[in-house]
Design an enzyme around this catalytic site. Sequence first.
Site, short mmCIF file in Angstrom:
data_model
loop_
_atom_site.label_atom_id
_atom_site.label_comp_id
_atom_site.label_asym_id
_atom_site.label_seq_id
_atom_site.Cartn_x
_atom_site.Cartn_y
_atom_site.Cartn_z
N ARG A 1 0.85 -1.20 0.00
CA ARG A 1 0.00 0.00 0.00
C ARG A 1 0.88 1.25 0.00
O ARG A 1 2.09 1.16 0.18
CB ARG A 1 -0.94 0.00 1.20
CG ARG A 1 -0.18 -0.24 2.49
CD ARG A 1 -0.72 0.45 3.67
NE ARG A 1 -0.68 1.88 3.55
CZ ARG A 1 0.44 2.63 3.69
NH1 ARG A 1 1.62 2.09 3.95
NH2 ARG A 1 0.39 3.93 3.57
N GLY A 2 0.19 2.41 -0.16
CA GLY A 2 0.92 3.65 -0.34
C GLY A 2 1.09 3.85 -1.84
O GLY A 2 1.48 2.91 -2.56
N ASP B 1 -2.29 10.62 -2.66
CA ASP B 1 -2.59 9.58 -3.64
C ASP B 1 -2.86 10.14 -5.03
O ASP B 1 -2.72 9.44 -6.03
CB ASP B 1 -3.78 8.74 -3.17
CG ASP B 1 -3.34 7.83 -2.06
OD1 ASP B 1 -3.20 8.30 -0.92
OD2 ASP B 1 -3.07 6.64 -2.33
N LYS C 1 -5.33 9.97 2.45
CA LYS C 1 -6.05 9.12 3.40
C LYS C 1 -7.16 9.87 4.13
O LYS C 1 -6.97 11.01 4.54
CB LYS C 1 -5.04 8.56 4.41
CG LYS C 1 -5.58 7.69 5.49
CD LYS C 1 -6.44 6.55 5.00
CE LYS C 1 -5.75 5.64 4.00
NZ LYS C 1 -6.70 4.75 3.29
N ARG D 1 -7.34 -0.86 -7.19
CA ARG D 1 -7.71 0.27 -6.32
C ARG D 1 -7.85 1.51 -7.21
O ARG D 1 -7.04 1.71 -8.13
CB ARG D 1 -6.66 0.52 -5.22
CG ARG D 1 -6.62 -0.58 -4.17
CD ARG D 1 -5.74 -0.20 -2.98
NE ARG D 1 -6.41 0.70 -2.07
CZ ARG D 1 -5.78 1.31 -1.05
NH1 ARG D 1 -4.50 1.12 -0.84
NH2 ARG D 1 -6.47 2.11 -0.24
#
Length: 352
Positions: free
Chosen positions: A49-50, A240, A251, A92
């Site tokens: 993730r990230g 993101d 986030k 995602r």
Amino acid sequence: MEETFIRSVKYENEVLTILDQTKLPTVTEFLELTKIEEVWEAIKHLKVRGAPAIGIAAAYGLLLGIKDAPEEDFATFYQHFKEKQDYLATSRPTAVNLFWALNKMEERVKKEQHQSILYIKNALEEEAHLIRNQDEEVCRSIGEQALTLLEDGMGVLTHCNAGGIATAKYGTALAPLYLAKEKGWNIKVFADETRPLLQGARLTTWELMQAGIDVTLIADNMAAMVMQKGWVQAVMVGCDRVAANGDVANKIGTYGVALLAKAHHIPFFVAAPMSTIDLQTKTGEEIPIEERGSEEITNSFGKQTAPNGVKVFNPAFDVTPNNLITAIITERGIVKGNYQEELSKLFSNSHV
Ligand code: MRU
């Protein structure tokens, strides 16, 4: 500094090794992935993730997806490649690095289309390594730029995890903190817990403690009080996706932190590699926001904390409007003021 970093994504001999970030901080476990479906699942479930790490994992995942692709003619190979690319793109929706990395891989396929399929496959492996290695340099450079905005002795609040394990190395928002440590500075970091999946509590504190950086964990609803007490002189977060007008998706909870920072006259900085800036997306309203399962809120980490059947809203990201952002820090420089103009100027000299 070198030895404090764990490589969260590594590819060798057709095996993608990832650090399973869902197991941290209690278990440090690496998963060996050999199928594209496993990579899709790892991205979907935040094992990797990230934003930058997702992009890197996707590039390597694509290699796994095309390793057995037909080698007779380009058209058949390209069709196979596109199917795998489209598949990974569904893992995602918010981090633009995923699409950026998949596009870089496609550009390479097109560039090499007159070569043999075997040659193209090797070129794609080279491209995926380039994406990873470039990210390491980019993060280092973001850290150097961001450090110019900080001072020894400052309190810095961060949200979620934009650290070494979310990238190839160093991280984005956390990169200047590592560099400050190298210089012998004493920065006091406040890490928001980051409900519902606790990236701040599980990952950021874990990373920073390993590097010997002073970090204090707070629940998300404590950020206002910590600011009111005068313990925070800067907020530093990752992101993101940055829209063309400088609105930023990060986030869930980041928007609230930005509002709090504004109310307390604390600068709010966003660290963003060029690969996270998406000029095709005009404003934050156009950024697709991932919504995740209700159980992440009602049954997080195995404990039921809400009644059966309760209605739940669980967006994984929110958008911070550009007017709350003091500066966006990229590897090509620090942007502030008229984001629309300044961001497009960053792209005008060369392409990433
Ligand atoms: O859902 P996650 O954990 O992938 O969300 C990550 C973030 O919001 C990070 O701040 C962002 O991707 C930047 S990582 C350098």
